[in-house]
Design an enzyme around this catalytic site. Structure first.
Site, PDB file in Angstrom:
ATOM      1  N   ASP A  86       0.843  -1.188   0.000  1.00 41.84           N
ATOM      2  CA  ASP A  86       0.000   0.000   0.000  1.00 41.84           C
ATOM      3  C   ASP A  86       0.883   1.244   0.000  1.00 41.84           C
ATOM      4  O   ASP A  86       1.541   1.554   0.992  1.00 41.84           O
ATOM      5  CB  ASP A  86      -0.919  -0.003   1.229  1.00 41.84           C
ATOM      6  CG  ASP A  86      -1.954   1.111   1.164  1.00 41.84           C
ATOM      7  OD1 ASP A  86      -1.864   1.950   0.252  1.00 41.84           O
ATOM      8  OD2 ASP A  86      -2.840   1.140   2.033  1.00 41.84           O
ATOM      9  N   ASP A 121      25.417 -25.957 -61.728  1.00 46.08           N
ATOM     10  CA  ASP A 121      25.691 -24.957 -60.686  1.00 46.08           C
ATOM     11  C   ASP A 121      27.168 -24.607 -60.746  1.00 46.08           C
ATOM     12  O   ASP A 121      28.025 -25.489 -60.842  1.00 46.08           O
ATOM     13  CB  ASP A 121      25.322 -25.525 -59.306  1.00 46.08           C
ATOM     14  CG  ASP A 121      25.347 -24.448 -58.238  1.00 46.08           C
ATOM     15  OD1 ASP A 121      25.272 -23.257 -58.598  1.00 46.08           O
ATOM     16  OD2 ASP A 121      25.430 -24.807 -57.047  1.00 46.08           O
TER      17      ASP A 121
END
Ligand SMILES: [Zn+2]
Length: 260
Positions: free
Chosen positions: A44, A234
């Site tokens: 609180d 490739d």
């Protein structure tokens, strides 16, 4: 000095401020009908002292009363019977509540946040899902309490490790911007982070997508019936010159036979 304390019989914190009284006053009749009192502490920021309804909740009790009574949100006064100390256990170090006022008529046990952070050298971070008590210097989480209601109750530290403590290496990997294993290991060994959750062989999907330098190959739907119908080729460059002195390579692959 202000309090934000429960309205009698409602069990919620009232918004109206109140002050300490030098003289105890007669209790209103509403306080004689109390709901079952909950031993849970509540953070609180409006309270100006720690308050607990039961002296048996405290670890140390002394007869001295710092104040004879306190005023609560509805303007009424409730008596203080004792003063004492209490401790909130945490996984790292106990958190001290000094000079708790025992007020048998209080509905919620309240922690005076300002005194709590001062006495325990810590910070408290409130968020939508609860709050975290952190060491002021190291920022380590000392206590994490989740809540879904309107208040910030101090829940007991669970026997199973809290979420922060049981953080896996893969969670840290995601939190810290996807570093490599070597970086994570050095952070753990330097004790900046702790990974005490069981290690699992986790492959990070985001890293696979973001760090790979080659694009994935898509599956081909070409159908051929004879050799040499389709030839794949490739060309690639080797970083290392071959023993014959070559740097470039050309590959030819027959689609039908897969002969290279
Ligand atoms: Zn990753």
């Amino acid at each position: 000095m202000h309090y934000r304390l429960p309205h009698p019989g409602q069990g919620i914190l009232g918004p109206a401020p109140a002050i300490y009284s030098s003289q105890p006053t007669t209790l209103p009749s509403a306080f004689s009908i109390m709901p079952p009192q909950d031993p849970t502490w509540h953070m609180d920021t409006g309270a100006s002292s720690h308050l607990n309804f039961n002296a048996s909740n405290l670890s140390t009790i002394f007869d001295k009363r710092l104040f004879p009574s306190v005023h609560v949100g509805d303007g009424k006064s409730i008596p203080v019977t004792n003063t004492g100390h209490s401790i909130i256990p945490s996984h790292h170090r106990p958190l001290h509540l000094h000079n708790v006022l025992v007020t048998p008529n209080i509905i919620k046990n309240l922690i005076f946040v300002r005194q709590f952070t001062r006495d325990n050298n810590c910070t408290i971070e409130f968020d939508a899902f609860g709050f975290s008590v952190k060491d002021y210097l190291t920022r380590h989480i000392l206590l994490r309490c989740d809540s879904s209601g309107d208040l910030y109750p101090v829940t007991k530290p669970s026997t199973s490790p809290i979420a922060f403590l049981s953080t896996s290496a893969s969670t840290w990997h995601q939190r810290l911007g996807h570093p490599g294993d070597q970086v994570l290991r050095s952070l753990v060994s330097s004790r900046f982070i702790s990974c005490n959750k069981e290690k699992t062989s986790h492959i990070c999907h985001a890293c696979q997508l973001g760090k790979h330098v080659k694009l994935p190959f898509h599956s081909s739907d070409s159908i051929v019936e004879h050799r040499f119908d389709i030839i794949h080729s490739d060309l690639w460059t080797s970083l290392i010159i071959s023993s014959s002195g070559f740097k470039y390579y050309v590959l030819f692959l027959d689609h039908f036979s897969h002969y290279l």
